[in-house]
Design a protein around this motif. Sequence first.
Motif, mmCIF file in Angstrom:
data_model
loop_
_atom_site.group_PDB
_atom_site.id
_atom_site.type_symbol
_atom_site.label_atom_id
_atom_site.label_comp_id
_atom_site.label_asym_id
_atom_site.label_seq_id
_atom_site.Cartn_x
_atom_site.Cartn_y
_atom_site.Cartn_z
ATOM 1 N N GLY A 252 9.623 -9.165 3.119
ATOM 2 C CA GLY A 252 10.452 -8.920 1.933
ATOM 3 C C GLY A 252 9.639 -8.305 0.815
ATOM 4 N N GLU A 253 8.428 -8.804 0.644
ATOM 5 C CA GLU A 253 7.525 -8.264 -0.370
ATOM 6 C C GLU A 253 7.188 -6.804 -0.049
ATOM 7 O OE1 GLU A 253 3.064 -9.126 -2.178
ATOM 8 O OE2 GLU A 253 3.762 -10.270 -0.455
ATOM 9 N N ALA A 254 6.918 -6.534 1.218
ATOM 10 C CA ALA A 254 6.594 -5.167 1.636
ATOM 11 C C ALA A 254 7.785 -4.235 1.397
ATOM 12 C CB ALA A 254 6.192 -5.154 3.105
ATOM 13 N N GLU A 255 8.970 -4.703 1.751
ATOM 14 C CA GLU A 255 10.161 -3.876 1.542
ATOM 15 C C GLU A 255 10.383 -3.595 0.059
ATOM 16 O OE1 GLU A 255 14.942 -3.727 2.507
ATOM 17 O OE2 GLU A 255 13.789 -5.470 3.134
ATOM 18 N N ARG A 256 10.226 -4.604 -0.769
ATOM 19 C CA ARG A 256 10.400 -4.406 -2.217
ATOM 20 C C ARG A 256 9.382 -3.406 -2.756
ATOM 21 N NH1 ARG A 256 11.394 -9.788 -1.679
ATOM 22 N NH2 ARG A 256 9.290 -10.420 -2.243
ATOM 23 N N ALA A 257 8.151 -3.510 -2.277
ATOM 24 C CA ALA A 257 7.105 -2.584 -2.742
ATOM 25 C C ALA A 257 7.434 -1.153 -2.332
ATOM 26 C CB ALA A 257 5.751 -3.009 -2.190
ATOM 27 N N VAL A 258 7.925 -0.979 -1.107
ATOM 28 C CA VAL A 258 8.291 0.365 -0.639
ATOM 29 C C VAL A 258 9.476 0.893 -1.435
ATOM 30 C CG1 VAL A 258 9.247 1.662 1.307
ATOM 31 C CG2 VAL A 258 7.341 0.084 1.673
ATOM 32 N N ARG A 259 10.516 0.078 -1.562
ATOM 33 C CA ARG A 259 11.718 0.526 -2.276
ATOM 34 C C ARG A 259 11.431 0.860 -3.739
ATOM 35 N NH1 ARG A 259 16.394 0.187 0.438
ATOM 36 N NH2 ARG A 259 16.441 -1.116 2.293
ATOM 37 N N SER A 260 10.538 0.122 -4.361
ATOM 38 C CA SER A 260 10.248 0.356 -5.775
ATOM 39 C C SER A 260 9.180 1.434 -5.969
ATOM 40 C CB SER A 260 9.785 -0.931 -6.446
ATOM 41 O OG SER A 260 8.496 -1.296 -5.976
ATOM 42 N N GLY A 261 8.503 1.787 -4.873
ATOM 43 C CA GLY A 261 7.436 2.781 -4.982
ATOM 44 C C GLY A 261 6.197 2.235 -5.666
ATOM 45 N N ASP A 262 6.006 0.933 -5.583
ATOM 46 C CA ASP A 262 4.863 0.272 -6.222
ATOM 47 C C ASP A 262 3.595 0.548 -5.418
ATOM 48 O OD1 ASP A 262 2.967 -1.437 -7.295
ATOM 49 O OD2 ASP A 262 4.383 -3.086 -7.572
ATOM 50 N N ALA A 263 2.917 1.629 -5.764
ATOM 51 C CA ALA A 263 1.741 2.060 -5.008
ATOM 52 C C ALA A 263 0.640 1.011 -5.012
ATOM 53 C CB ALA A 263 1.226 3.381 -5.552
ATOM 54 N N LYS A 264 0.452 0.327 -6.120
ATOM 55 C CA LYS A 264 -0.604 -0.695 -6.186
ATOM 56 C C LYS A 264 -0.307 -1.859 -5.250
ATOM 57 C CE LYS A 264 -2.316 0.469 -10.694
ATOM 58 N NZ LYS A 264 -2.732 0.075 -11.996
ATOM 59 N N GLN A 265 0.946 -2.279 -5.210
ATOM 60 C CA GLN A 265 1.330 -3.372 -4.314
ATOM 61 C C GLN A 265 1.209 -2.936 -2.855
ATOM 62 O OE1 GLN A 265 1.824 -6.469 -5.089
ATOM 63 N NE2 GLN A 265 2.272 -7.106 -3.008
ATOM 64 N N LEU A 266 1.613 -1.706 -2.563
ATOM 65 C CA LEU A 266 1.492 -1.201 -1.199
ATOM 66 C C LEU A 266 0.029 -1.111 -0.782
ATOM 67 C CD1 LEU A 266 4.257 1.515 -1.312
ATOM 68 C CD2 LEU A 266 4.258 -0.541 0.115
ATOM 69 N N GLN A 267 -0.822 -0.687 -1.685
ATOM 70 C CA GLN A 267 -2.246 -0.617 -1.386
ATOM 71 C C GLN A 267 -2.799 -2.018 -1.116
ATOM 72 O OE1 GLN A 267 -4.684 1.118 -4.458
ATOM 73 N NE2 GLN A 267 -6.426 1.333 -3.105
ATOM 74 N N ALA A 268 -2.365 -2.992 -1.904
ATOM 75 C CA ALA A 268 -2.816 -4.368 -1.696
ATOM 76 C C ALA A 268 -2.357 -4.886 -0.330
ATOM 77 C CB ALA A 268 -2.296 -5.271 -2.816
ATOM 78 N N LEU A 269 -1.121 -4.558 0.053
ATOM 79 C CA LEU A 269 -0.622 -4.981 1.360
ATOM 80 C C LEU A 269 -1.409 -4.313 2.487
ATOM 81 C CD1 LEU A 269 3.216 -4.940 0.676
ATOM 82 C CD2 LEU A 269 1.823 -6.948 1.233
ATOM 83 N N LEU A 270 -1.695 -3.035 2.323
ATOM 84 C CA LEU A 270 -2.458 -2.322 3.335
ATOM 85 C C LEU A 270 -3.865 -2.903 3.462
ATOM 86 C CD1 LEU A 270 -2.582 -0.079 5.409
ATOM 87 C CD2 LEU A 270 -3.185 1.499 3.582
ATOM 88 N N GLN A 271 -4.475 -3.239 2.342
ATOM 89 C CA GLN A 271 -5.802 -3.858 2.386
ATOM 90 C C GLN A 271 -5.745 -5.203 3.102
ATOM 91 O OE1 GLN A 271 -6.846 -3.749 -1.768
ATOM 92 N NE2 GLN A 271 -7.957 -1.821 -1.548
ATOM 93 N N LYS A 272 -4.674 -5.948 2.864
ATOM 94 C CA LYS A 272 -4.501 -7.241 3.533
ATOM 95 C C LYS A 272 -4.382 -7.034 5.045
ATOM 96 C CE LYS A 272 -1.459 -11.274 3.472
ATOM 97 N NZ LYS A 272 -0.285 -11.890 2.842
#
Length: 82
Positions: free
Chosen positions: A42-62
Amino acid sequence: MRDMRDMQDMGRELLKGRDPEQLRRLAESEDGRRLSSMLDLGEAERAVRSGDAKQLQALLQKVMATEEGRRLAAQLNGLGNR
């Protein structure tokens, strides 16, 4: 909205020319299932839908901090293009 378009473009480029059946098998592999269970989808989907690049980068690092994530990334890279 620009960040979201950039992320969508990056995702399309990453998957372009790849065999959908191979991608499905990779996602359903033991590593894919383990990684899915580790992530808040859900967090990943929200980050993608909102275009939150910082959150997506954090998820990718995780993801890349795990053995499963590194193996899946290597396998995805090894799929090449059709």
